[in-house]
Design a protein around this motif. Structure first.
Motif, PDB file in Angstrom:
ATOM      1  N   TRP A 116     -14.705  -9.423  57.998  1.00  0.00           N
ATOM      2  CA  TRP A 116     -14.318 -10.401  59.112  1.00  0.00           C
ATOM      3  C   TRP A 116     -12.853 -10.854  58.982  1.00  0.00           C
ATOM      4  N   ILE A 117     -12.494 -10.829  57.725  1.00  0.00           N
ATOM      5  CA  ILE A 117     -10.992 -11.117  57.156  1.00  0.00           C
ATOM      6  C   ILE A 117     -10.091 -10.088  57.584  1.00  0.00           C
ATOM      7  N   THR A 118      -8.848 -10.651  58.451  1.00  0.00           N
ATOM      8  CA  THR A 118      -7.927  -9.663  58.999  1.00  0.00           C
ATOM      9  C   THR A 118      -6.497  -9.722  58.205  1.00  0.00           C
ATOM     10  N   THR A 119      -6.173 -11.064  57.771  1.00  0.00           N
ATOM     11  CA  THR A 119      -4.973 -11.383  57.472  1.00  0.00           C
ATOM     12  C   THR A 119      -4.818 -11.514  55.867  1.00  0.00           C
ATOM     13  N   ASP A 120      -3.672 -11.566  55.119  1.00  0.00           N
ATOM     14  CA  ASP A 120      -3.541 -11.750  53.929  1.00  0.00           C
ATOM     15  C   ASP A 120      -3.727 -13.198  53.539  1.00  0.00           C
ATOM     16  N   ALA A 121      -3.260 -13.975  54.487  1.00  0.00           N
ATOM     17  CA  ALA A 121      -3.225 -15.604  54.445  1.00  0.00           C
ATOM     18  C   ALA A 121      -4.692 -16.006  54.418  1.00  0.00           C
ATOM     19  N   GLN A 122      -5.475 -15.453  55.307  1.00  0.00           N
ATOM     20  CA  GLN A 122      -7.028 -15.783  54.978  1.00  0.00           C
ATOM     21  C   GLN A 122      -7.615 -15.358  53.832  1.00  0.00           C
ATOM     22  N   ALA A 123      -7.117 -14.185  53.358  1.00  0.00           N
ATOM     23  CA  ALA A 123      -7.516 -13.761  51.943  1.00  0.00           C
ATOM     24  C   ALA A 123      -7.239 -14.668  50.817  1.00  0.00           C
ATOM     25  N   TYR A 124      -6.057 -15.190  51.069  1.00  0.00           N
ATOM     26  CA  TYR A 124      -5.696 -15.891  49.991  1.00  0.00           C
ATOM     27  C   TYR A 124      -6.284 -17.352  49.920  1.00  0.00           C
ATOM     28  N   GLU A 125      -6.608 -17.837  51.209  1.00  0.00           N
ATOM     29  CA  GLU A 125      -7.381 -19.174  51.186  1.00  0.00           C
ATOM     30  C   GLU A 125      -8.658 -19.054  50.747  1.00  0.00           C
ATOM     31  N   LEU A 126      -9.195 -18.125  51.215  1.00  0.00           N
ATOM     32  CA  LEU A 126     -10.653 -17.816  50.483  1.00  0.00           C
ATOM     33  C   LEU A 126     -10.620 -17.805  49.067  1.00  0.00           C
ATOM     34  N   CYS A 127      -9.647 -17.009  48.395  1.00  0.00           N
ATOM     35  CA  CYS A 127      -9.568 -16.823  47.080  1.00  0.00           C
ATOM     36  C   CYS A 127      -9.225 -18.370  46.398  1.00  0.00           C
ATOM     37  N   GLN A 128      -8.433 -19.098  46.770  1.00  0.00           N
ATOM     38  CA  GLN A 128      -8.175 -20.378  46.318  1.00  0.00           C
ATOM     39  C   GLN A 128      -9.350 -21.341  46.255  1.00  0.00           C
ATOM     40  N   ARG A 129     -10.059 -21.369  47.456  1.00  0.00           N
ATOM     41  CA  ARG A 129     -11.334 -22.344  47.843  1.00  0.00           C
ATOM     42  C   ARG A 129     -12.531 -21.978  46.964  1.00  0.00           C
ATOM     43  N   LEU A 130     -12.762 -20.800  47.054  1.00  0.00           N
ATOM     44  CA  LEU A 130     -13.845 -20.373  46.072  1.00  0.00           C
ATOM     45  C   LEU A 130     -13.385 -20.531  44.522  1.00  0.00           C
ATOM     46  N   LEU A 131     -12.573 -20.203  43.917  1.00  0.00           N
ATOM     47  CA  LEU A 131     -12.281 -20.481  42.769  1.00  0.00           C
ATOM     48  C   LEU A 131     -11.980 -22.068  42.599  1.00  0.00           C
ATOM     49  N   SER A 132     -11.419 -22.734  43.405  1.00  0.00           N
ATOM     50  CA  SER A 132     -11.475 -24.280  43.353  1.00  0.00           C
ATOM     51  C   SER A 132     -12.779 -24.748  43.105  1.00  0.00           C
ATOM     52  N   ARG A 133     -13.810 -24.390  43.835  1.00  0.00           N
ATOM     53  CA  ARG A 133     -15.250 -24.878  43.669  1.00  0.00           C
ATOM     54  C   ARG A 133     -16.005 -24.361  42.635  1.00  0.00           C
ATOM     55  N   PHE A 134     -15.591 -23.230  42.084  1.00  0.00           N
ATOM     56  CA  PHE A 134     -16.708 -22.298  41.217  1.00  0.00           C
ATOM     57  C   PHE A 134     -15.960 -22.104  39.956  1.00  0.00           C
ATOM     58  N   ARG A 135     -14.585 -22.268  39.698  1.00  0.00           N
ATOM     59  CA  ARG A 135     -14.267 -21.906  38.385  1.00  0.00           C
ATOM     60  C   ARG A 135     -14.623 -22.817  37.199  1.00  0.00           C
ATOM     61  N   THR A 136     -15.242 -23.953  37.293  1.00  0.00           N
ATOM     62  CA  THR A 136     -16.238 -24.632  36.565  1.00  0.00           C
ATOM     63  C   THR A 136     -17.426 -24.529  36.918  1.00  0.00           C
ATOM     64  N   THR A 137     -18.278 -24.812  36.091  1.00  0.00           N
ATOM     65  CA  THR A 137     -19.651 -24.513  36.217  1.00  0.00           C
ATOM     66  C   THR A 137     -20.201 -25.652  37.442  1.00  0.00           C
ATOM     67  N   PRO A 138     -20.785 -25.222  38.422  1.00  0.00           N
ATOM     68  CA  PRO A 138     -21.086 -26.162  39.437  1.00  0.00           C
ATOM     69  C   PRO A 138     -22.229 -27.171  39.164  1.00  0.00           C
ATOM     70  N   ARG A 139     -21.921 -28.235  39.602  1.00  0.00           N
ATOM     71  CA  ARG A 139     -22.951 -29.391  39.450  1.00  0.00           C
ATOM     72  C   ARG A 139     -23.707 -29.848  40.552  1.00  0.00           C
ATOM     73  N   TYR A 140     -24.922 -30.046  40.272  1.00  0.00           N
ATOM     74  CA  TYR A 140     -25.880 -30.525  41.413  1.00  0.00           C
ATOM     75  C   TYR A 140     -26.403 -31.787  41.164  1.00  0.00           C
ATOM     76  N   LEU A 141     -26.685 -32.540  42.208  1.00  0.00           N
ATOM     77  CA  LEU A 141     -27.775 -34.007  41.949  1.00  0.00           C
ATOM     78  C   LEU A 141     -28.803 -34.062  42.703  1.00  0.00           C
ATOM     79  N   THR A 142     -29.996 -34.317  42.384  1.00  0.00           N
ATOM     80  CA  THR A 142     -30.910 -34.694  43.249  1.00  0.00           C
ATOM     81  C   THR A 142     -31.097 -36.304  43.267  1.00  0.00           C
ATOM     82  N   ALA A 143     -31.281 -37.095  44.233  1.00  0.00           N
ATOM     83  CA  ALA A 143     -31.445 -38.301  44.179  1.00  0.00           C
ATOM     84  C   ALA A 143     -32.185 -38.810  45.642  1.00  0.00           C
TER      85      ALA A 143
END
Length: 243
Positions: A116-143
């Motif tokens: 689906w990705i066709t441009t470098d800008a889209q690929a860069y954005e996906l890299c940045q957002r995935l690493l921002s969310r998952f570079r530290t161990t993801p945390r979850y809460l149930t409440a």
């Protein structure tokens, strides 16, 4: 899409590569859609005032952590979708600080082959957002909270004694609701929340040309707009600048 493919697989790829969420809203009988973006407002939740006693639990998922990511895109032949040599473009990003001992001392790599990705800008954005969310161990809460206190996709600032700083004081963190299951319809609902990628800060929102100056703007306009900071990175009133 060159062969019959499950709808959930295609949607999973689109949600990932397009950086958005979709979910079923059973109250409105609609499929809701939201871009991955900062939230200008949130719901304030405290453990003592809003959460059913004994229902709060926290979990970490180290297997979901990512320290480096590589995205292959612009395929030449759609029938060879998982062959790196079949892609015209590749974008990668590594977070070295999170591969050192202090960051976990563990290289966690993820490779994506995107149709689906066709441009470098889209690929860069996906890299940045995935690493921002998952570079530290993801945390979850149930409440468990009162029914309707939160909605799927909504962001909450949660303060609880289950999460404290080095001095033992409760810490407020920002979480996003990713699942809701009614325990007693009309009374209480169990929620699953994931720590939100964008913490509470001053993100800029582009404004109309006739927007007021910072000094004459209302609090709501300051929350949902932006002005240039001074050279020291601060606004005229000494508050932090926009990001």
């Amino acid at each position: 899409v060159h062969k019959p493919t499950a709808v959930n697989k295609l949607l999973g790829e689109l949600v990932r590569d397009g950086t958005f969420y979709i979910w079923w809203n059973e109250r409105e009988q609609l499929i809701d859609f939201k871009a991955v973006r900062p939230e200008q407002s949130s719901v304030a939740i405290t453990g003592d005032a809003h959460i059913v006693a004994g229902s709060l639990a926290q979990a970490r998922e180290p297997d979901e952590r990512i320290s480096r990511i590589f995205i292959y895109y612009n395929p030449e032949n759609p029938t060879k979708s998982d062959d790196p040599d079949n892609y015209r473009s590749m974008r990668g990003r590594i977070e070295p600080d999170f591969e050192m001992e202090a960051g976990g001392a563990d290289v966690r790599s993820k490779t994506i082959y995107s149709r689906w990705i066709t441009t470098d800008a889209q690929a860069y954005e996906l890299c940045q957002r995935l690493l921002s969310r998952f570079r530290t161990t993801p945390r979850y809460l149930t409440a468990t909270l009162a029914d309707g206190a939160l909605r799927i996709g909504e962001v909450a600032d949660l303060t609880t004694r289950l999460d404290v700083d080095t001095e033992g004081q409760p810490v407020t963190r920002r979480w996003q609701v990713i699942k809701a299951q009614q325990v007693k319809p009309g009374e209480v609902t169990e929620y699953l929340l994931q720590q939100f990628i964008y913490q509470a800060t001053r993100y800029l929102v582009w404004m109309d040309d006739d927007a007021p100056d910072f000094g004459s703007a209302t609090d709501d306009e300051k929350l949902n707009g932006f002005w240039w900071a001074d050279e020291d990175g601060l606004m005229p009133d000494g508050s932090e600048g926009y990001l």
